[in-house]
Design a protein around this motif. Structure first.
Motif, PDB file in Angstrom:
ATOM      1  N   LEU A 164       0.867  -1.183   0.000  1.00  0.00           N
ATOM      2  CA  LEU A 164       0.000   0.000   0.000  1.00  0.00           C
ATOM      3  C   LEU A 164       0.898   1.226   0.000  1.00  0.00           C
ATOM      4  CD1 LEU A 164      -2.987  -0.793   2.351  1.00  0.00           C
ATOM      5  CD2 LEU A 164      -3.066  -0.154  -0.038  1.00  0.00           C
ATOM      6  N   ALA A 165       0.847   1.958  -1.076  1.00  0.00           N
ATOM      7  CA  ALA A 165       1.822   3.028  -1.244  1.00  0.00           C
ATOM      8  C   ALA A 165       1.244   4.163  -2.073  1.00  0.00           C
ATOM      9  CB  ALA A 165       3.061   2.462  -1.928  1.00  0.00           C
ATOM     10  N   LEU A 166       1.910   5.286  -1.968  1.00  0.00           N
ATOM     11  CA  LEU A 166       1.518   6.445  -2.758  1.00  0.00           C
ATOM     12  C   LEU A 166       2.421   6.477  -3.984  1.00  0.00           C
ATOM     13  CD1 LEU A 166       1.807   8.702   0.380  1.00  0.00           C
ATOM     14  CD2 LEU A 166      -0.323   7.721  -0.500  1.00  0.00           C
ATOM     15  N   THR A 190       5.575   2.595   7.491  1.00  0.00           N
ATOM     16  CA  THR A 190       5.740   3.367   8.710  1.00  0.00           C
ATOM     17  C   THR A 190       5.129   4.772   8.578  1.00  0.00           C
ATOM     18  OG1 THR A 190       7.356   3.986  10.373  1.00  0.00           O
ATOM     19  CG2 THR A 190       8.040   4.212   8.085  1.00  0.00           C
ATOM     20  N   LEU A 195       6.725   2.878   3.148  1.00  0.00           N
ATOM     21  CA  LEU A 195       7.414   1.599   2.942  1.00  0.00           C
ATOM     22  C   LEU A 195       8.853   1.783   2.468  1.00  0.00           C
ATOM     23  CD1 LEU A 195       4.476  -0.303   1.235  1.00  0.00           C
ATOM     24  CD2 LEU A 195       5.478  -0.823   3.470  1.00  0.00           C
ATOM     25  N   THR A 208      -2.693   1.913  -4.456  1.00  0.00           N
ATOM     26  CA  THR A 208      -2.884   3.220  -3.828  1.00  0.00           C
ATOM     27  C   THR A 208      -4.372   3.527  -3.617  1.00  0.00           C
ATOM     28  OG1 THR A 208      -2.061   5.480  -3.868  1.00  0.00           O
ATOM     29  CG2 THR A 208      -2.994   4.682  -5.918  1.00  0.00           C
ATOM     30  N   ILE A 209      -4.645   4.209  -2.534  1.00  0.00           N
ATOM     31  CA  ILE A 209      -6.003   4.704  -2.287  1.00  0.00           C
ATOM     32  C   ILE A 209      -6.005   6.141  -2.808  1.00  0.00           C
ATOM     33  CG2 ILE A 209      -7.722   5.243  -0.522  1.00  0.00           C
ATOM     34  CD1 ILE A 209      -6.102   3.214   1.311  1.00  0.00           C
ATOM     35  N   LEU A 218      -3.353   8.963   4.013  1.00  0.00           N
ATOM     36  CA  LEU A 218      -4.198   8.679   5.179  1.00  0.00           C
ATOM     37  C   LEU A 218      -3.313   8.240   6.340  1.00  0.00           C
ATOM     38  CD1 LEU A 218      -6.977   6.517   3.476  1.00  0.00           C
ATOM     39  CD2 LEU A 218      -7.163   8.902   4.203  1.00  0.00           C
TER      40      LEU A 218
END
Ligand SMILES: C[S@@+](CC[C@H](N)C(=O)[O-])C[C@H]1O[C@@H](n2cnc3c(N)ncnc32)[C@H](O)[C@@H]1O
Length: 233
Positions: A164-166, A190, A195, A208-209, A218
């Motif tokens: 889960l990353a940007l 973290t 990550l 990504t969200i 978030l």
């Protein structure tokens, strides 16, 4: 440390063993069955005025009851992964509140297990236990060490590892969820830096969200809940 009647009961229901329990005397009459269970497990129960108890603990004892539990031996990673389809990996998350909140979502949304990396905060720390509402006692979890070296074991067990990353190159959570694999391990990073580069390089996907309102990310516990919900089975 299990704090409050509800959390102590949850821990015992999940098979954890108490070492001792301290109870404020005004709560004592309504908790006969819990006292009996703790004593039957061979642990002493101490009762006294709440002021005295809090002068000993040095903190506010939530709902007048606190129990020290035996620390269980953690299971092997393979055992935690067995029969799981949704696993959450916490990479070096250092805030006990975030760790506790993620466990609560894992239990409440119905993910199967949690793996915590070597530098991640201890889920059995009092604050994490309390924020998790005691779900750290019921959700299967263990430490994965080494990390990210241990990622291969997760992949070999049939999990697609989704970081889960940007950032560019990540697929949107909606798109990923639309054709989600049978087994997914969601890795969360973290609070500060996210990550590690090595984790991002070795993960199967970056997910990504999509964000709005000029907000870049978030809180990690919120991101975990959103992703688990989108991928629930
Ligand atoms: C507060 S964020 C860290 C932000 C960090 N500056 C970064 O660039 O990743 C903590 C973790 O929450 C997850 N996270 C937060 N917002 C996210 C989003 N919009 N999409 C995917 N993951 C997100 C990621 O796993 C991230 O590592």
């Amino acid at each position: 440390m299990a704090e409050s009647e509800k959390v102590i009961r949850r821990a015992m229901r999940a098979g954890h063993r108490p070492r001792s329990m301290v109870l404020a005397q005004n709560w004592r009459p309504s908790l006969d069955d819990l006292v009996a269970d703790v004593q039957a497990a061979g642990a002493p129960v101490f009762t006294g005025p709440i002021d005295l108890i809090e002068s000993i603990t040095g903190f506010h004892v939530h709902r007048g009851a606190i129990a020290a539990m035996h620390r269980p031996e953690l299971p092997p990673v393979a055992q935690v992964l067995e029969n799981a389809r949704r696993v959450v990996v916490l990479e070096n998350i250092v805030d006990h509140t975030n760790v506790g909140a993620i466990f609560r979502s894992v239990a409440g949304i119905g993910a199967d297990a949690v793996l915590v990396t070597p530098r991640c905060a201890d889920p059995f720390y009092r604050r994490a236990v309390r924020v998790s509402m005691g779900t750290v006692f019921q959700v299967p979890w263990t430490r994965i060490d080494p990390w990210p070296g241990g990622m291969k074991q997760v992949q070999d067990a049939g999990f697609q590892v989704a970081a889960l990353a940007l950032g560019p190159g990540a697929v949107s959570l909606d798109e990923f969820a639309a054709s989600a694999p049978e087994k997914v391990a969601l890795v969360l990073g973290t609070e500060g830096d996210g990550l590690s580069r090595v984790t991002l390089e070795h993960a199967d996907r970056a997910v990504t969200i999509p964000m709005a309102g000029g907000v870049d990310s978030l809180n990690v516990a919120a991101a975990a809940a959103v992703a688990m919900w989108a991928l629930r089975v």
